[in-house]
Structures are given as structure tokens and as C-alpha cells.
Design an enzyme around this catalytic site. Sequence first.
Site, PDB file in Angstrom:
ATOM      1  N   ASP A  59       0.882  -1.165   0.000  1.00 26.08           N
ATOM      2  CA  ASP A  59       0.000   0.000   0.000  1.00 26.08           C
ATOM      3  C   ASP A  59       0.923   1.218   0.000  1.00 26.08           C
ATOM      4  OD1 ASP A  59      -1.594   2.179   0.648  1.00 26.08           O
ATOM      5  OD2 ASP A  59      -2.799   1.088   2.119  1.00 26.08           O
ATOM      6  N   SER A 140       0.205  13.538 -14.900  1.00 27.52           N
ATOM      7  CA  SER A 140      -0.907  13.544 -15.852  1.00 27.52           C
ATOM      8  C   SER A 140      -0.988  14.883 -16.566  1.00 27.52           C
ATOM      9  CB  SER A 140      -2.225  13.294 -15.111  1.00 27.52           C
ATOM     10  OG  SER A 140      -3.339  13.418 -15.986  1.00 27.52           O
ATOM     11  N   TYR A 153      -8.432  15.758  -8.248  1.00 26.33           N
ATOM     12  CA  TYR A 153      -7.517  14.835  -8.933  1.00 26.33           C
ATOM     13  C   TYR A 153      -6.486  15.649  -9.715  1.00 26.33           C
ATOM     14  CZ  TYR A 153      -5.614  11.780 -12.502  1.00 26.33           C
ATOM     15  OH  TYR A 153      -4.744  11.107 -13.348  1.00 26.33           O
ATOM     16  N   LYS A 157      -2.270  15.803  -9.168  1.00 32.20           N
ATOM     17  CA  LYS A 157      -1.256  15.532 -10.185  1.00 32.20           C
ATOM     18  C   LYS A 157      -0.358  16.744 -10.420  1.00 32.20           C
ATOM     19  CE  LYS A 157      -2.057  11.221 -11.141  1.00 32.20           C
ATOM     20  NZ  LYS A 157      -1.032  10.191 -10.869  1.00 32.20           N
TER      21      LYS A 157
END
Length: 250
Positions: A59, A140, A153, A157
Site C-alpha cells: 500500500d 498527468s 484529482y 497531479k
Amino acid sequence: MVGRLEGKVAIVTGGGSGFGAGIATKFVQEGAKVLIADLSQENGAKVAQSLGAEYLAADVTKRSDWEALLKKAVDSFGGLDIVVNNAGTTYKNKPTESVTDDDFDLVFNVNVKSIYLSSNVLVPYFIENNRPGSFIQIASTAGIRPRPGLTWYNASKAAVSNASKTMAVEYAPKQIRFNAVCPVVGSTGLTHLFLGKADTEENRKGFVSTIPLGRGSTPKDVANACCYLASDEAEFITGVNLEVDGGRCV
């Protein structure tokens, strides 16, 4: 022919599927010894077995798991050279005012805290052993040219890219390189969340229409970029966002 990564040892997180499996495959093909880290024992072990790589359930949001990965790499392969922080996640595309605390915590823990922990645990190893290192984060295009509906999100990034640039400058004197690869949306296990609907060719059309080369990123595209950044060919490359996006960010 000698592979471009011959003799190097790499950890690839999220290596049991998608971009991560593609990266692990390319690295093994180029001569690297690879340790795949993945939450899914079924997927991670299956990919590792098919490649002749090692696998450890991990993890990436837990310090103890990063410590275990370092120990496994050293015990199995004698050291560590490359760290690919590929594991990442998102919540379903939706209006920002409807994002929950759990959504926010999820993307910042998996996408950002993992980068913090990997560097916090592994950078001292490279420094203490006077060993050059290469960290490659899968960021991203969302952190560069964000689309609506995935605010936090996108922000996670962007944080990955900024942290990578900062550490690139900080650790350059120690010959530890930090770079980010920025794919555009492809077809992976997370695509339906990015789209906010089923991952079908029809539903992807709106995304693909903004990509000049006319398709999404594939595991092969991302793996090739990572292989270059991990190789000695890129020994003078640090602090970059390498956009693997078919021209989306132009």
C-alpha cells in the site's frame, strides 16, 4: 544486444495492471531486475511471474510498506536504482461542489502522499550509499491542462509535478534525478472514472477529439517514456514533465 537498463534494479508501483504492467514489461525486456508493488496480490503476482520479476504486496500510502519494498529490492537484487511511482487513483468525474472528504483524501493520499513516502524512505538509501538514483512519477496532463469535473484529482497531479521539480533541484548534487511522465487519458481500469461514464469508444470521443494525434495514451507509450528517463541516455535530464499525450498540451 545489451538492454538499455541492463544491471539496473527498479521498483514499479501499481505494476499489476495498466500503465504499471506495461512499464514493468518494458523494463524487464531492457534488462532491468524489477520488483512489482501492487495492492492486488492476484494481479501483481501474475504479472511478476509472467515476467520473471519479483512481487510484494504494498500500500503506497504506508511508510512501513515502502520500507519493506526497499528491503525486498536490496535482499533480492542487491540494491536499487530506479523508482517508478505509477500507482494512482481518482474519483468519478462530477461537479466539484459534490466532491466528498473521502474523495479528496483518496486522491491526495494515493497520488501525493505516496510520492512523499517514497522519497522520504528511499532518498536516504541513495545518499548513504553514494548511489545515483532515478525517480519517475506518473503524473498527468490533468495537472497541466485540466478539464472540469476532476478538480482535486487534477490538483493532486499538479502537486506531483511540482514536487518532482523541487526535488530534482534539491537532489541534483547527489545525482538523484526526479522526472514526471504526463499521459493523457487512455483505456485503463480508471478510464470510466475520468469519463464519468462507461469506458466505450463512443464515450471516449469527446476526450480523444482534443488530442491532435487522435488517440489516447497506451501502456506502451508510457513505458517507452519511462525507459528513456530511467536509462543512462537521460543522465542529464531531471525536473521535466514529459508529456506523452499526442499533442494534447500544445
